[in-house]
Design a protein around this motif. Structure first.
Motif, PDB file in Angstrom:
ATOM      1  N   TYR A  85       0.841  -1.206   0.000  1.00  9.34           N
ATOM      2  CA  TYR A  85       0.000   0.000   0.000  1.00  9.34           C
ATOM      3  C   TYR A  85       0.874   1.253   0.000  1.00  9.34           C
ATOM      4  O   TYR A  85       0.597   2.222  -0.722  1.00  9.34           O
ATOM      5  CB  TYR A  85      -0.914  -0.002   1.222  1.00  9.34           C
ATOM      6  CG  TYR A  85      -1.635   1.316   1.449  1.00  9.34           C
ATOM      7  CD1 TYR A  85      -2.491   1.842   0.478  1.00  9.34           C
ATOM      8  CD2 TYR A  85      -1.434   2.044   2.609  1.00  9.34           C
ATOM      9  CE1 TYR A  85      -3.130   3.063   0.677  1.00  9.34           C
ATOM     10  CE2 TYR A  85      -2.070   3.260   2.821  1.00  9.34           C
ATOM     11  CZ  TYR A  85      -2.918   3.765   1.843  1.00  9.34           C
ATOM     12  OH  TYR A  85      -3.536   4.969   2.044  1.00  9.34           O
ATOM     13  N   LYS A  86       1.946   1.230   0.793  1.00  9.47           N
ATOM     14  CA  LYS A  86       2.866   2.368   0.847  1.00  9.47           C
ATOM     15  C   LYS A  86       3.512   2.612  -0.514  1.00  9.47           C
ATOM     16  O   LYS A  86       3.598   3.755  -0.988  1.00  9.47           O
ATOM     17  CB  LYS A  86       3.933   2.119   1.911  1.00  9.47           C
ATOM     18  CG  LYS A  86       4.967   3.227   2.061  1.00  9.47           C
ATOM     19  CD  LYS A  86       5.970   2.879   3.152  1.00  9.47           C
ATOM     20  CE  LYS A  86       7.093   3.902   3.236  1.00  9.47           C
ATOM     21  NZ  LYS A  86       8.075   3.560   4.301  1.00  9.47           N
ATOM     22  N   THR A  95      12.571   1.748   2.273  1.00  8.76           N
ATOM     23  CA  THR A  95      11.881   2.405   3.398  1.00  8.76           C
ATOM     24  C   THR A  95      12.378   3.816   3.670  1.00  8.76           C
ATOM     25  O   THR A  95      11.773   4.540   4.453  1.00  8.76           O
ATOM     26  CB  THR A  95      12.043   1.597   4.693  1.00  8.76           C
ATOM     27  OG1 THR A  95      13.423   1.611   5.101  1.00  8.76           O
ATOM     28  CG2 THR A  95      11.567   0.165   4.515  1.00  8.76           C
ATOM     29  N   ALA A  96      13.499   4.205   3.073  1.00  7.51           N
ATOM     30  CA  ALA A  96      14.119   5.515   3.322  1.00  7.51           C
ATOM     31  C   ALA A  96      14.516   5.674   4.782  1.00  7.51           C
ATOM     32  O   ALA A  96      14.447   6.764   5.347  1.00  7.51           O
ATOM     33  CB  ALA A  96      13.184   6.653   2.896  1.00  7.51           C
ATOM     34  N   ARG A  97      14.961   4.573   5.386  1.00  2.00           N
ATOM     35  CA  ARG A  97      15.364   4.614   6.795  1.00  2.00           C
ATOM     36  C   ARG A  97      16.756   4.032   6.964  1.00  2.00           C
ATOM     37  O   ARG A  97      17.119   3.055   6.304  1.00  2.00           O
ATOM     38  CB  ARG A  97      14.374   3.816   7.656  1.00  2.00           C
ATOM     39  CG  ARG A  97      12.980   4.417   7.694  1.00  2.00           C
ATOM     40  CD  ARG A  97      11.951   3.471   8.272  1.00  2.00           C
ATOM     41  NE  ARG A  97      12.281   3.091   9.641  1.00  2.00           N
ATOM     42  CZ  ARG A  97      11.556   2.230  10.354  1.00  2.00           C
ATOM     43  NH1 ARG A  97      10.491   1.656   9.824  1.00  2.00           N
ATOM     44  NH2 ARG A  97      11.888   1.956  11.589  1.00  2.00           N
ATOM     45  N   ILE A  98      17.534   4.641   7.872  1.00  2.00           N
ATOM     46  CA  ILE A  98      18.849   4.107   8.220  1.00  2.00           C
ATOM     47  C   ILE A  98      18.662   2.958   9.203  1.00  2.00           C
ATOM     48  O   ILE A  98      17.929   3.078  10.185  1.00  2.00           O
ATOM     49  CB  ILE A  98      19.755   5.188   8.842  1.00  2.00           C
ATOM     50  CG1 ILE A  98      20.098   6.254   7.813  1.00  2.00           C
ATOM     51  CG2 ILE A  98      21.038   4.568   9.377  1.00  2.00           C
ATOM     52  CD1 ILE A  98      21.013   7.326   8.342  1.00  2.00           C
ATOM     53  N   GLU A 108       2.365   6.949   9.439  1.00  2.00           N
ATOM     54  CA  GLU A 108       1.277   6.120   9.960  1.00  2.00           C
ATOM     55  C   GLU A 108       1.468   4.656   9.565  1.00  2.00           C
ATOM     56  O   GLU A 108       1.305   3.744  10.393  1.00  2.00           O
ATOM     57  CB  GLU A 108      -0.066   6.627   9.428  1.00  2.00           C
ATOM     58  CG  GLU A 108      -0.467   8.000   9.949  1.00  2.00           C
ATOM     59  CD  GLU A 108      -1.691   8.545   9.227  1.00  2.00           C
ATOM     60  OE1 GLU A 108      -2.275   7.812   8.384  1.00  2.00           O
ATOM     61  OE2 GLU A 108      -2.081   9.705   9.508  1.00  2.00           O
ATOM     62  N   ILE A 109       1.819   4.438   8.311  1.00  5.42           N
ATOM     63  CA  ILE A 109       2.016   3.065   7.826  1.00  5.42           C
ATOM     64  C   ILE A 109       3.206   2.419   8.524  1.00  5.42           C
ATOM     65  O   ILE A 109       3.131   1.273   8.984  1.00  5.42           O
ATOM     66  CB  ILE A 109       2.228   3.062   6.300  1.00  5.42           C
ATOM     67  CG1 ILE A 109       0.968   3.562   5.593  1.00  5.42           C
ATOM     68  CG2 ILE A 109       2.601   1.665   5.804  1.00  5.42           C
ATOM     69  CD1 ILE A 109       1.160   3.862   4.119  1.00  5.42           C
ATOM     70  N   ASP A 110       4.325   3.150   8.610  1.00  6.41           N
ATOM     71  CA  ASP A 110       5.527   2.611   9.251  1.00  6.41           C
ATOM     72  C   ASP A 110       5.294   2.317  10.732  1.00  6.41           C
ATOM     73  O   ASP A 110       5.834   1.344  11.275  1.00  6.41           O
ATOM     74  CB  ASP A 110       6.701   3.586   9.099  1.00  6.41           C
ATOM     75  CG  ASP A 110       7.197   3.681   7.660  1.00  6.41           C
ATOM     76  OD1 ASP A 110       6.899   2.763   6.874  1.00  6.41           O
ATOM     77  OD2 ASP A 110       7.886   4.660   7.333  1.00  6.41           O
ATOM     78  N   SER A 111       4.477   3.139  11.393  1.00  2.00           N
ATOM     79  CA  SER A 111       4.165   2.904  12.807  1.00  2.00           C
ATOM     80  C   SER A 111       3.364   1.618  12.969  1.00  2.00           C
ATOM     81  O   SER A 111       3.600   0.837  13.897  1.00  2.00           O
ATOM     82  CB  SER A 111       3.375   4.092  13.380  1.00  2.00           C
ATOM     83  OG  SER A 111       4.162   5.260  13.376  1.00  2.00           O
TER      84      SER A 111
END
Length: 407
Positions: free
Chosen positions: A184-185, A254-257, A374-377
């Protein structure tokens, strides 16, 4: 309560007085698997197990010199999947040179031995200090396990089959939900960075099959016209206290470290790019993993990454780089680079994108940041649930195969 005694093995601890302790080698024969290359694979044939942390098959072969049967065991012996033992479910199978197989299992329930491997994984599979993590056949054979009489082993195995199946079912449902949220993301990002936030806006044909129709007031252009790759190679010895980021530091898509160390801690000796807070960092190797972030600090990054600057909204550009249309174009230019896919600057600059006015970029990136948070949480909460159930499973198996919990 049954009488307990000290097993004499620190990771086993106390066991029922009627139980025994012995080495793995007394219950099976073990050896390395056979060398199998991708060129050896056929469409159908003998299933091949390899060094993975799940039951995914490497493929199939027409013939095999190492022949396994149902109930035999396969242990990944190389890389990050070390110790994720597999219980052979096929009537005939084989395994690759990156695994250890155990066969001719006797004097013990096959499934009970499998559960012992699960329970004692952290102690059984301590690997040597070589560059590539690995365990040896000899090390596996000399591991200790605790065990009751055969009839009790069967009862324990059946009990754990039932309980673990229930736990695995919960975990599987959570993982399915996580994958739906991730999909969905991806679709939300793809739709928003190519269609915008307003469904009734006038559209035009972008002229690019990957982009399709885009808002009429958006500009269609090459990616190189809206970004600037800032190559800035420096000697890491001059920046020992700076954070150092490599492609492995970034989660895919995810664009996260995920994690990082200082230059000194990471031990890098080759020249790295000096980057600055707010720049976009993009991995040019294996680009289909979509490893991209906005730098949260100044630091160094591997020469396998591009520091990128833009006069546009950096968050919008980052989301654009995570979109399906961008990914598909990257896939097209790297499709023939199987061994080590890499995208060069010219190819990156030639990707076609659609760019809204700067105010609309900010509006879109703000919307996506809120929705993705919201999705990542939600995903993070589900991961916590999975971790709790996996810890429960590990604890349950350990308690049962050491006799601390009676079944």
């Amino acid at each position: 309560m049954r009488e307990m005694r000290d097993s004499g093995v620190f990771y086993i601890g106390y066991i029922p007085a009627s139980w025994s302790v012995a080495k793995y080698k007394y219950f099976s024969q073990s050896r390395m698997g056979e060398t199998i290359l991708t060129t050896d694979l056929v469409e159908n044939g003998i299933p091949v197990y390899s060094a993975t942390n799940d039951n995914t098959l490497f493929g199939y072969v027409a013939d095999a010199s190492v022949v396994l049967k149902q109930g035999d065991l396969v242990v990944p012996a190389r890389g990050n999947s070390i110790g994720f033992m597999k219980f052979v479910e096929h009537s005939k199978a084989t395994c690759t040179q990156t695994t250890i197989c155990s066969y001719n299992i006797h004097g013990i329930e096959n499934k009970y031995l499998y559960y012992c491997s699960y329970a004692f994984k952290e102690d059984w599979y301590k690997y040597d200090g070589s560059a590539i993590p690995q365990v040896t056949v000899e090390a596996l054979k000399n591991n200790f396990l605790s065990y009751p009489p055969l009839h009790e082993q069967k009862t324990i195995s059946e009990y754990l089959d039932c309980k673990c199946s229930q736990i695995d079912s919960v975990v599987s449902k959570q993982m399915e939900q996580i994958e739906r949220l991730r999909e969905y993301k991806r679709s939300l990002i793809a739709e928003t960075v190519t269609k915008g936030l307003y469904p009734n806006v006038e559209m035009k044909d972008s002229g690019n099959s990957f982009l399709g129709s885009v808002p009429a007031h958006w500009e269609v252009l090459k990616f190189g016209h809206c970004i600037d790759v800032k190559s800035n190679l420096v000697n890491p010895n001059d920046y020992s206290d700076y954070p150092q980021i490599s492609p492995e530091s970034i989660e895919k898509g995810t664009a996260r470290i995920r994690n990082y160390q200082s230059v000194d801690e990471s031990g890098v000796i080759s020249w790295n790019h000096l980057f600055f807070k707010g720049q976009i960092i993009y991995s040019k190797i294996r680009p289909l993993l979509d490893k991209v972030i906005i730098a949260p600090f100044d630091g160094l990054c591997s020469a396998d990454m591009y520091p990128i600057e833009t006069n546009n909204d950096a968050l919008f550009i980052m989301y654009l780089m995570l979109s399906n249309s961008f990914h598909s174009q990257v896939a097209l230019v790297t499709e023939n680079r199987v061994k080590m896919p890499k995208i060069n600057q010219n190819e990156l600059s030639s990707i076609i994108v659609a760019l809204p006015p700067i105010d609309e970029q900010r509006e879109i990136s703000g919307f996506l940041s809120r929705k993705c948070y919201e999705i990542d949480s939600d995903i993070a909460q589900r991961i916590i649930v999975i971790e709790k159930y996996e810890e429960l499973k590990k604890s349950l198996i350990y308690e049962v195969v050491t006799g601390k919990k009676e079944v």
